[in-house]
Design a protein around this motif. Structure first.
Motif, mmCIF file in Angstrom:
data_model
loop_
_atom_site.group_PDB
_atom_site.id
_atom_site.type_symbol
_atom_site.label_atom_id
_atom_site.label_comp_id
_atom_site.label_asym_id
_atom_site.label_seq_id
_atom_site.Cartn_x
_atom_site.Cartn_y
_atom_site.Cartn_z
ATOM 1 N N ALA A 110 0.832 -1.214 0.000
ATOM 2 C CA ALA A 110 0.000 0.000 0.000
ATOM 3 C C ALA A 110 0.866 1.262 0.000
ATOM 4 C CB ALA A 110 -0.929 -0.007 1.214
ATOM 5 N N ASP A 111 1.892 1.305 0.847
ATOM 6 C CA ASP A 111 2.777 2.475 0.887
ATOM 7 C C ASP A 111 3.543 2.651 -0.415
ATOM 8 O OD1 ASP A 111 1.916 2.918 3.440
ATOM 9 O OD2 ASP A 111 3.659 2.006 4.410
ATOM 10 N N ASP A 112 3.999 1.537 -0.994
ATOM 11 C CA ASP A 112 4.714 1.624 -2.258
ATOM 12 C C ASP A 112 3.795 2.138 -3.369
ATOM 13 O OD1 ASP A 112 7.246 0.759 -3.820
ATOM 14 O OD2 ASP A 112 5.609 -0.164 -4.932
ATOM 15 N N TRP A 113 2.538 1.715 -3.352
ATOM 16 C CA TRP A 113 1.591 2.174 -4.378
ATOM 17 C C TRP A 113 1.346 3.667 -4.247
ATOM 18 C CZ3 TRP A 113 -3.358 4.303 -4.494
ATOM 19 C CH2 TRP A 113 -3.987 4.273 -5.748
ATOM 20 N N TRP A 114 1.166 4.149 -3.029
ATOM 21 C CA TRP A 114 0.928 5.584 -2.835
ATOM 22 C C TRP A 114 2.152 6.406 -3.238
ATOM 23 C CZ3 TRP A 114 -3.417 7.992 -2.583
ATOM 24 C CH2 TRP A 114 -4.545 7.394 -2.063
ATOM 25 N N CYS A 115 3.347 5.916 -2.907
ATOM 26 C CA CYS A 115 4.554 6.639 -3.316
ATOM 27 C C CYS A 115 4.692 6.673 -4.839
ATOM 28 C CB CYS A 115 5.788 5.990 -2.693
ATOM 29 S SG CYS A 115 5.984 6.297 -0.924
ATOM 30 N N SER A 116 4.344 5.584 -5.505
ATOM 31 C CA SER A 116 4.408 5.562 -6.971
ATOM 32 C C SER A 116 3.419 6.545 -7.579
ATOM 33 C CB SER A 116 4.127 4.147 -7.479
ATOM 34 O OG SER A 116 5.072 3.230 -6.983
ATOM 35 N N VAL A 117 2.230 6.637 -7.005
ATOM 36 C CA VAL A 117 1.230 7.609 -7.491
ATOM 37 C C VAL A 117 1.733 9.036 -7.298
ATOM 38 C CG1 VAL A 117 -1.076 8.524 -7.071
ATOM 39 C CG2 VAL A 117 -0.725 6.062 -7.203
ATOM 40 N N VAL A 118 2.304 9.313 -6.147
ATOM 41 C CA VAL A 118 2.818 10.660 -5.885
ATOM 42 C C VAL A 118 3.934 11.013 -6.866
ATOM 43 C CG1 VAL A 118 4.086 12.048 -4.203
ATOM 44 C CG2 VAL A 118 2.141 10.690 -3.464
ATOM 45 N N ILE A 119 4.855 10.079 -7.112
ATOM 46 C CA ILE A 119 5.961 10.350 -8.029
ATOM 47 C C ILE A 119 5.450 10.582 -9.444
ATOM 48 C CG2 ILE A 119 7.968 9.292 -9.133
ATOM 49 C CD1 ILE A 119 8.619 7.996 -6.462
ATOM 50 N N ALA A 120 4.506 9.770 -9.901
ATOM 51 C CA ALA A 120 3.982 9.921 -11.261
ATOM 52 C C ALA A 120 3.246 11.245 -11.436
ATOM 53 C CB ALA A 120 3.069 8.742 -11.594
ATOM 54 N N VAL A 121 2.344 11.568 -10.513
ATOM 55 C CA VAL A 121 1.539 12.790 -10.635
ATOM 56 C C VAL A 121 2.417 14.030 -10.494
ATOM 57 C CG1 VAL A 121 -0.340 14.108 -9.597
ATOM 58 C CG2 VAL A 121 -0.562 11.642 -9.886
ATOM 59 N N SER A 122 3.300 14.037 -9.512
ATOM 60 C CA SER A 122 4.140 15.215 -9.282
ATOM 61 C C SER A 122 5.117 15.444 -10.430
ATOM 62 C CB SER A 122 4.896 15.071 -7.958
ATOM 63 O OG SER A 122 4.002 14.970 -6.873
ATOM 64 N N THR A 123 5.678 14.360 -10.967
ATOM 65 C CA THR A 123 6.596 14.509 -12.100
ATOM 66 C C THR A 123 5.875 15.057 -13.320
ATOM 67 O OG1 THR A 123 7.913 12.650 -11.276
ATOM 68 C CG2 THR A 123 8.241 13.305 -13.564
ATOM 69 N N ALA A 124 4.701 14.499 -13.623
ATOM 70 C CA ALA A 124 3.954 14.971 -14.786
ATOM 71 C C ALA A 124 3.520 16.423 -14.629
ATOM 72 C CB ALA A 124 2.732 14.074 -14.997
ATOM 73 N N ARG A 125 3.041 16.778 -13.453
ATOM 74 C CA ARG A 125 2.559 18.151 -13.251
ATOM 75 C C ARG A 125 3.711 19.149 -13.268
ATOM 76 N NH1 ARG A 125 -1.779 18.298 -8.784
ATOM 77 N NH2 ARG A 125 0.007 17.819 -7.457
#
Length: 326
Positions: free
Chosen positions: A288-303
């Motif tokens: 669960a923590d790894d999934w949330w970190c991956s979402v944060v990295i993807a969204v923040s990098t794209a934005r």
């Protein structure tokens, strides 16, 4: 008595025929070939196919369109750019990357197609009306930028590599389109509207942008290896004593990263998420923590990449307010 041997011979012949028929039926049921599961080619073959399709798409969008008469007609321009976008989509499909990265590249190519449609409306139709050279250069800059991000997604792995390359492209592209290209136009044409009848201006702009992109790709290949070695984001650490244990105490940092992402503090969110995903000897993150970190990295990098490119495009748009002919 004399007829017995022929009967015995006929019986032997018939028995041999039956054995041969059984043997042939047995042979016919045996498979003399091997079945192999149908799958994609290896990574090297897919990489070569990716490069071939990407080069063909760029040639169709940015090379063959220069051969059209000025101003270009709508039908041939639409055909060539449509073929180029389709080839780029195929390149994203066959890329040797994960499904999420290929989906991100596909989204970038969709944005590229939208920018190309805007260029078609400005160049081939009077639908939008008169525009400025800064607007056209800004759209071309964004169009190249979407392709840069798409290539980074299918070939690079580290988010900081993508951000460094996008920032370098924004700075160098803004300097070229906002300062160098207007000076070149002033030397080539006495009247700015003469650009409508020639492809020299587009040739210079596209050649410079392609050289810039190639240099940034070479930089990314060198930089990505260092980033993955110094700041790995893959969840590959093995804990002491057990391969199934998960390290604890990371939930507050994950929560801070998610809150920072929701508050649009993307650089802070990236720093916290990457630090949380660092492999340590205490184990690895939970799923669960790894999934949330991956979402944060993807969204923040794209934005962050979108914001950097948007700021540079605004600078280019406002730097050259000369009106183009309709």
């Amino acid at each position: 008595m004399r007829g017995a041997p022929p009967l015995r011979h006929d019986a032997e012949v018939s028995s041999r025929t039956i054995e041969r028929a059984d043997r042939q039926s047995t042979w016919s049921r045996a498979e003399v070939w091997h079945s192999w599961p149908l799958a994609w080619a290896d990574r090297t073959s897919r990489s070569l196919l990716l490069v071939a399709l990407a080069v063909a798409g760029l040639l169709s969008c940015y090379g063959l369109t220069l051969l059209l008469h000025r101003p270009p007609d709508l039908a041939p321009s639409l055909t060539l750019r449509g073929i180029g976008a389709l080839l780029l989509v195929l390149a994203a499909i066959v890329a040797p990357a994960s499904r999420s990265y290929r989906f991100g590249a596909f989204y970038c190519i969709v944005l590229f197609a939208c920018t190309q449609a805007a260029v078609l409306l400005l160049q081939s139709t009077p639908l939008i009306g008169a525009s400025t050279y800064g607007a056209l250069d800004a759209i071309n800059f964004v169009s190249f930028g979407t392709l840069v991000v798409a290539w980074m997604l299918v070939r690079m792995r580290h988010p900081l590599t993508i951000l460094v390359v996008v920032t370098g492209y924004a700075m160098a592209g803004a300097a070229f389109f906002a300062r160098a290209l207007p000076a070149v136009r002033a030397r080539l044409f006495d009247n700015p509207w003469q650009e409508e009848g020639t492809a020299i201006d587009e040739l210079i702009g596209r050649s410079a942008a392609l050289l810039l992109v190639l240099s940034l790709v070479l930089l990314a290949w060198w930089l990505d290896g260092w980033m993955r070695a110094l700041l790995p984001v893959a969840n590959v650490a093995e804990p002491h004593g057990s391969g199934r244990a998960h390290r604890t105490g990371e939930r507050p940092r994950v929560r801070v990263a998610v809150v920072a992402m929701l508050c649009c503090l993307d650089l802070l969110a990236l720093a916290v998420a990457i630090s949380a995903k660092q492999p340590t000897s205490r184990g690895r993150l939970s799923e669960a923590d790894d999934w949330w970190c991956s979402v944060v990295i993807a969204v923040s990098t794209a934005r962050t990449a979108m914001v950097v490119i948007a700021i540079a495009a605004a600078v280019i748009w406002l730097s050259d307010p000369v009106q183009r002919a309709v």
